[in-house]
Design a protein around this motif. Structure first.
Motif, PDB file in Angstrom:
ATOM      1  N   ASP A   1      -6.792  43.799  19.343  1.00 39.57           N
ATOM      2  CA  ASP A   1      -6.783  44.153  20.645  1.00 39.57           C
ATOM      3  C   ASP A   1      -7.880  44.904  21.332  1.00 39.57           C
ATOM      4  N   LYS A   2      -8.309  46.007  20.381  1.00 40.71           N
ATOM      5  CA  LYS A   2      -9.566  46.903  20.826  1.00 40.71           C
ATOM      6  C   LYS A   2      -9.324  47.332  22.092  1.00 40.71           C
ATOM      7  N   PRO A   3      -8.171  48.151  22.493  1.00 40.04           N
ATOM      8  CA  PRO A   3      -8.220  48.774  23.872  1.00 40.04           C
ATOM      9  C   PRO A   3      -9.057  49.815  23.855  1.00 40.04           C
ATOM     10  N   PHE A   4      -9.545  50.448  22.908  1.00 38.77           N
ATOM     11  CA  PHE A   4     -10.577  51.635  22.829  1.00 38.77           C
ATOM     12  C   PHE A   4     -11.403  51.451  21.530  1.00 38.77           C
ATOM     13  N   VAL A   5     -12.548  52.191  21.480  1.00 35.46           N
ATOM     14  CA  VAL A   5     -13.335  52.351  20.249  1.00 35.46           C
ATOM     15  C   VAL A   5     -13.677  53.712  20.044  1.00 35.46           C
ATOM     16  N   ILE A   6     -14.352  54.304  19.224  1.00 29.38           N
ATOM     17  CA  ILE A   6     -14.757  55.568  18.968  1.00 29.38           C
ATOM     18  C   ILE A   6     -15.680  56.038  19.913  1.00 29.38           C
ATOM     19  N   GLY A   7     -15.624  57.003  20.749  1.00 25.66           N
ATOM     20  CA  GLY A   7     -16.443  57.250  21.736  1.00 25.66           C
ATOM     21  C   GLY A   7     -15.979  57.106  23.234  1.00 25.66           C
TER      22      GLY A   7
ATOM     23  N   ARG B   1      -3.061  55.394  10.394  1.00 28.69           N
ATOM     24  CA  ARG B   1      -1.762  55.881  10.802  1.00 28.69           C
ATOM     25  C   ARG B   1      -1.935  56.637  12.186  1.00 28.69           C
ATOM     26  N   SER B   2      -2.877  57.139  12.346  1.00 23.78           N
ATOM     27  CA  SER B   2      -3.285  57.807  13.841  1.00 23.78           C
ATOM     28  C   SER B   2      -4.557  57.814  14.481  1.00 23.78           C
ATOM     29  N   THR B   3      -4.675  58.258  15.634  1.00 24.86           N
ATOM     30  CA  THR B   3      -5.842  58.115  16.557  1.00 24.86           C
ATOM     31  C   THR B   3      -5.971  59.576  16.880  1.00 24.86           C
ATOM     32  N   ARG B   4      -7.169  60.253  16.526  1.00 33.43           N
ATOM     33  CA  ARG B   4      -7.670  61.786  17.015  1.00 33.43           C
ATOM     34  C   ARG B   4      -8.489  61.613  18.235  1.00 33.43           C
ATOM     35  N   ILE B   5      -8.058  62.432  19.326  1.00 36.55           N
ATOM     36  CA  ILE B   5      -9.055  62.576  20.487  1.00 36.55           C
ATOM     37  C   ILE B   5      -9.295  64.070  20.720  1.00 36.55           C
ATOM     38  N   LYS B   6     -10.429  64.461  21.253  1.00 40.02           N
ATOM     39  CA  LYS B   6     -11.005  65.563  21.690  1.00 40.02           C
ATOM     40  C   LYS B   6     -10.807  65.741  23.144  1.00 40.02           C
ATOM     41  N   SER B   7     -10.050  66.764  23.358  1.00 39.38           N
ATOM     42  CA  SER B   7      -9.537  66.982  24.945  1.00 39.38           C
ATOM     43  C   SER B   7     -10.504  67.830  25.610  1.00 39.38           C
ATOM     44  N   TYR B   8     -10.021  68.142  26.972  1.00 34.30           N
ATOM     45  CA  TYR B   8     -11.007  68.851  27.914  1.00 34.30           C
ATOM     46  C   TYR B   8     -11.455  70.370  27.326  1.00 34.30           C
ATOM     47  N   ASN B   9     -10.379  70.886  26.716  1.00 32.72           N
ATOM     48  CA  ASN B   9     -10.711  72.322  26.056  1.00 32.72           C
ATOM     49  C   ASN B   9     -11.300  72.359  24.586  1.00 32.72           C
ATOM     50  N   ASN B  10     -11.729  71.165  24.028  1.00 31.90           N
ATOM     51  CA  ASN B  10     -12.260  70.883  22.829  1.00 31.90           C
ATOM     52  C   ASN B  10     -11.163  71.044  21.777  1.00 31.90           C
ATOM     53  N   SER B  11      -9.882  71.194  21.904  1.00 36.19           N
ATOM     54  CA  SER B  11      -8.998  70.940  21.206  1.00 36.19           C
ATOM     55  C   SER B  11      -8.686  69.403  20.487  1.00 36.19           C
ATOM     56  N   VAL B  12      -8.250  69.118  19.359  1.00 33.65           N
ATOM     57  CA  VAL B  12      -8.084  67.779  18.823  1.00 33.65           C
ATOM     58  C   VAL B  12      -6.589  67.460  18.669  1.00 33.65           C
ATOM     59  N   VAL B  13      -6.437  66.456  19.299  1.00 31.49           N
ATOM     60  CA  VAL B  13      -4.827  66.085  19.371  1.00 31.49           C
ATOM     61  C   VAL B  13      -4.776  64.882  18.642  1.00 31.49           C
ATOM     62  N   THR B  14      -3.917  64.804  17.565  1.00 29.07           N
ATOM     63  CA  THR B  14      -3.660  63.595  16.646  1.00 29.07           C
ATOM     64  C   THR B  14      -2.505  62.944  17.460  1.00 29.07           C
TER      65      THR B  14
END
Length: 358
Positions: free
Chosen positions: A195-201, A219-232
């Motif tokens: 489906d490609k709802p999003f890509v890296i970046g 298994r998962s997707t990792r994002i970097k939030s506002y405070n530079n914390s990484v959420v899996t």
């Protein structure tokens, strides 16, 4: 002279052959050690010539595995030349075959990466990092599974690979039943790929999480939030939730309400509405066709003018800057017209006792 003749006669022909074999084997080993870099460069240069690349052979991921493989070939040739017990030679052949196959696979898998020249040359979609990363991971996984089958076959634990594949399939089914959440995430990973709802970046929003996508795995997707914390976030959660991809926006909506005081004359309100439209139409960051300015309400303490428009800045930080510029322009216009902004007030009327008795 007599002592020399006695010494020569005491040396057996077999001993001379052993010494000669030892010298030859050492020479062969030294030959491969000395010329390993030359052989490696020849192979890499030939490969680069085929794919028409001008990259330095020493910068290739194949360079180090090729060097080690040629040293191993030299050691194997050395052992073959030396007189060795048949049983030891049989074991050595088995070990040598597995080690050589290991380094051949290492060389081949070095070509399977999103940054490799081979990948960029032959894959049709070199710009989609997400798809390419999944393809590389799947290809490497399959290759190493095949190597595992070869090890079992060489050790005699599997008569043929088909039996081992069948056993592995049954085992995989049992594991899948015990780890349904993991299987859901894996299937969701494939769904994200197709489906490609999003890509890296991309900057995305999933439930209460917002951030830049930095990695997508099976298994998962990792994002970097506002405070530079990484959420899996598990892929199964992403496919079952609403995903907002802010990078897909071409413009952003801006909306605000100006609360003018009740003392503002109606003529001045009409004039301010017209002037606001003129100011916004002259702003290069505003899409002119989307501008809406009107008096929408009269409350107990204010006359409310609603302003709705779309800004051309789609990225979040530039959007904030454009929004600030528009708000400052509105404040400047209100100050220029000497109009007071209203705030919630309440009027209290108190009657005297004499007035109540009348």
């Amino acid at each position: 002279m007599g002592s020399i003749k006695q010494m020569l006669s005491s040396i057996n022909l077999n001993d001379l052959l052993k010494i000669f074999d030892l010298q030859i084997s050492i020479a062969v080993l030294l030959f491969f050690i000395i010329f390993r870099t030359v052989f490696s460069k020849i192979i890499i240069k030939t490969y680069y010539k085929i794919i028409k690349s001008k990259k330095n052979p020493k910068d290739s991921n194949m360079y180090r595995p090729l060097n080690i493989m040629f040293i191993l070939i030299g050691i194997y040739c050395m052992i073959k030349i030396l007189p060795t017990n048949a049983q030891v030679l049989f074991v050595m052949n088995k070990i040598y075959k597995l080690v050589i196959i290991f380094y051949v696979i290492k060389i081949f898998t070095s070509l399977i990466s999103t940054d490799s020249i081979f990948f960029k040359k032959f894959f049709k979609d070199p710009t989609n990092k997400t798809v390419n990363m999944f393809l590389c991971q799947i290809a490497k996984f399959i290759i190493w599974i095949i190597y595992l089958f070869i090890i079992f076959a060489e050790m005699g634990y599997a008569k043929d690979l088909s039996g081992l594949v069948t056993a592995l399939g049954v085992g995989s089914a049992a594991i899948a039943l015990a780890a349904q959440d993991l299987v859901k995430s894996l299937i969701s990973g494939v769904t994200i790929l197709t489906d490609k709802p999003f890509v890296i970046g991309d900057w995305i929003e999933v439930d209460q999480y917002q951030g830049t996508v930095i990695d997508i795995t099976f298994r998962s997707t990792r994002i970097k939030s506002y405070n530079n914390s990484v959420v899996t976030i598990p892929n199964s959660v992403i496919t079952s939730a609403y995903v907002i991809n802010w990078n897909r926006l071409t413009s952003r909506r801006f909306e605000c309400i100006l609360n003018l005081s009740l003392e503002t004359p109606s003529e001045k309100i009409k004039k301010v509405v017209k002037e606001i439209k003129v100011v916004l139409e002259n702003d290069p960051k505003v899409i002119k066709e989307t501008i809406q300015v009107s008096l929408i309400n009269i409350t107990a303490y204010s006359n409310d003018i609603k302003i709705v428009l779309f800004l051309k800045e789609a990225e979040y930080v530039p959007f904030l800057k454009a929004k600030q510029d528009v708000l400052c322009s509105l404040l400047f216009l209100v100050e220029k017209e000497n109009i007071d902004l209203a705030y919630p007030t309440q009027t209290l009327y108190v009657k005297r006792k004499e007035e109540l008795e009348q």
